[in-house]
Scaffold this active site. Sequence first.
Site, PDB file in Angstrom:
ATOM      1  N   ILE A  33      67.671  11.690   4.131  1.00 15.88           N
ATOM      2  CA  ILE A  33      69.094  11.398   3.981  1.00 15.88           C
ATOM      3  C   ILE A  33      69.964  12.589   4.387  1.00 15.88           C
ATOM      4  CG2 ILE A  33      69.451  12.096   1.561  1.00 15.88           C
ATOM      5  CD1 ILE A  33      70.663   9.266   1.123  1.00 15.88           C
ATOM      6  N   ASN A  88      56.859  21.078   0.312  1.00 11.83           N
ATOM      7  CA  ASN A  88      57.319  21.953  -0.761  1.00 11.83           C
ATOM      8  C   ASN A  88      56.625  21.543  -2.057  1.00 11.83           C
ATOM      9  OD1 ASN A  88      59.202  23.237   0.943  1.00 11.83           O
ATOM     10  ND2 ASN A  88      60.678  21.596   0.621  1.00 11.83           N
ATOM     11  N   GLN A  95      60.527  22.389  -4.440  1.00  9.80           N
ATOM     12  CA  GLN A  95      60.365  20.936  -4.417  1.00  9.80           C
ATOM     13  C   GLN A  95      61.462  20.316  -5.273  1.00  9.80           C
ATOM     14  OE1 GLN A  95      56.559  19.505  -5.821  1.00  9.80           O
ATOM     15  NE2 GLN A  95      57.017  17.383  -5.256  1.00  9.80           N
ATOM     16  N   HIS A 101      55.573  14.497  -0.704  1.00 13.53           N
ATOM     17  CA  HIS A 101      56.127  14.115   0.598  1.00 13.53           C
ATOM     18  C   HIS A 101      55.956  15.242   1.591  1.00 13.53           C
ATOM     19  CE1 HIS A 101      59.350  15.910  -1.841  1.00 13.53           C
ATOM     20  NE2 HIS A 101      59.818  16.427  -0.717  1.00 13.53           N
ATOM     21  N   HIS A 103      57.645  16.726   4.988  1.00 16.53           N
ATOM     22  CA  HIS A 103      58.743  16.724   5.949  1.00 16.53           C
ATOM     23  C   HIS A 103      58.147  16.881   7.342  1.00 16.53           C
ATOM     24  CE1 HIS A 103      61.988  17.766   2.929  1.00 16.53           C
ATOM     25  NE2 HIS A 103      60.925  18.196   2.267  1.00 16.53           N
TER      26      HIS A 103
HETATM   27  P1  5GP Z   1      62.021  18.553  -1.286  1.00 16.03           P
HETATM   28  O1  5GP Z   1      62.946  19.700  -1.500  1.00 16.03           O
HETATM   29  O2  5GP Z   1      61.590  17.900  -2.577  1.00 16.03           O
HETATM   30  O3  5GP Z   1      60.844  18.925  -0.413  1.00 16.03           O
HETATM   31  O4  5GP Z   1      62.819  17.522  -0.402  1.00 16.03           O
HETATM   32  C1  5GP Z   1      63.298  16.302  -0.845  1.00 16.03           C
HETATM   33  C2  5GP Z   1      63.976  15.648   0.335  1.00 16.03           C
HETATM   34  O5  5GP Z   1      64.271  14.303   0.009  1.00 16.03           O
HETATM   35  C3  5GP Z   1      65.306  16.306   0.736  1.00 16.03           C
HETATM   36  O6  5GP Z   1      65.226  16.723   2.098  1.00 16.03           O
HETATM   37  C4  5GP Z   1      66.332  15.205   0.529  1.00 16.03           C
HETATM   38  O7  5GP Z   1      67.356  15.207   1.499  1.00 16.03           O
HETATM   39  C5  5GP Z   1      65.493  13.946   0.580  1.00 16.03           C
HETATM   40  N1  5GP Z   1      66.012  12.851  -0.233  1.00 16.03           N
HETATM   41  C6  5GP Z   1      66.364  12.914  -1.543  1.00 16.03           C
HETATM   42  N2  5GP Z   1      66.787  11.725  -1.976  1.00 16.03           N
HETATM   43  C7  5GP Z   1      66.713  10.876  -0.909  1.00 16.03           C
HETATM   44  C8  5GP Z   1      67.017   9.480  -0.736  1.00 16.03           C
HETATM   45  O8  5GP Z   1      67.458   8.779  -1.646  1.00 16.03           O
HETATM   46  N3  5GP Z   1      66.808   8.959   0.499  1.00 16.03           N
HETATM   47  C9  5GP Z   1      66.332   9.708   1.527  1.00 16.03           C
HETATM   48  N4  5GP Z   1      66.147   9.082   2.703  1.00 16.03           N
HETATM   49  N5  5GP Z   1      66.021  11.018   1.396  1.00 16.03           N
HETATM   50  C10 5GP Z   1      66.210  11.594   0.199  1.00 16.03           C
END
Ligand code: 5GP
Length: 114
Positions: A33, A88, A95, A101, A103
């Site tokens: 997003i 992460n 994280q 997940h 990226h």
């Molecule tokens: P993290 O920091 O946990 O590795 O990354 C989480 C990722 O999830 C972030 O890049 C954030 O933009 C994405 N994200 C969080 N909520 C949503 C959502 O509701 N929809 C989408 N498509 N991405 C999300």
Amino acid sequence: MSDPNCIFCKIIAGQIPSKKAFEDEHLLAFHDIKPWAPVHVLIIPKLHIASLADIGPEHEALMGRMLGLAPRLMRELGVTNGFRTLINSGPDGRQEVYHLHMHVMGGPRPWSQG
Ligand code: 5GP
Ligand code: ZN
């Protein structure tokens, strides 16, 4: 198997909309997003695993599927000049969403981050 409070489990269930890039029995990939790059997708297992820190030997095949999907998806999305993969894990790993997940980011530079 799934966590009712988990945002990514809700995306898998279709309770929160997402722009899907790939889906099969085991995995879902959708566009981030807040993309850091022209192409920024998240590859997630359909099984709720909170973090990479929680995986065990029983998850090796799943992890292989996640990694194997990355180059295929990038090709399908028109990324031809390389890409980054990033997982992460935990607070110091920054994280934010506690559903495992990966990226996968690509496309022409400059990127907003990464
Ligand atoms: P993290 O920091 O946990 O590795 O990354 C989480 C990722 O999830 C972030 O890049 C954030 O933009 C994405 N994200 C969080 N909520 C949503 C959502 O509701 N929809 C989408 N498509 N991405 C999300
Ligand atoms: Zn989840």
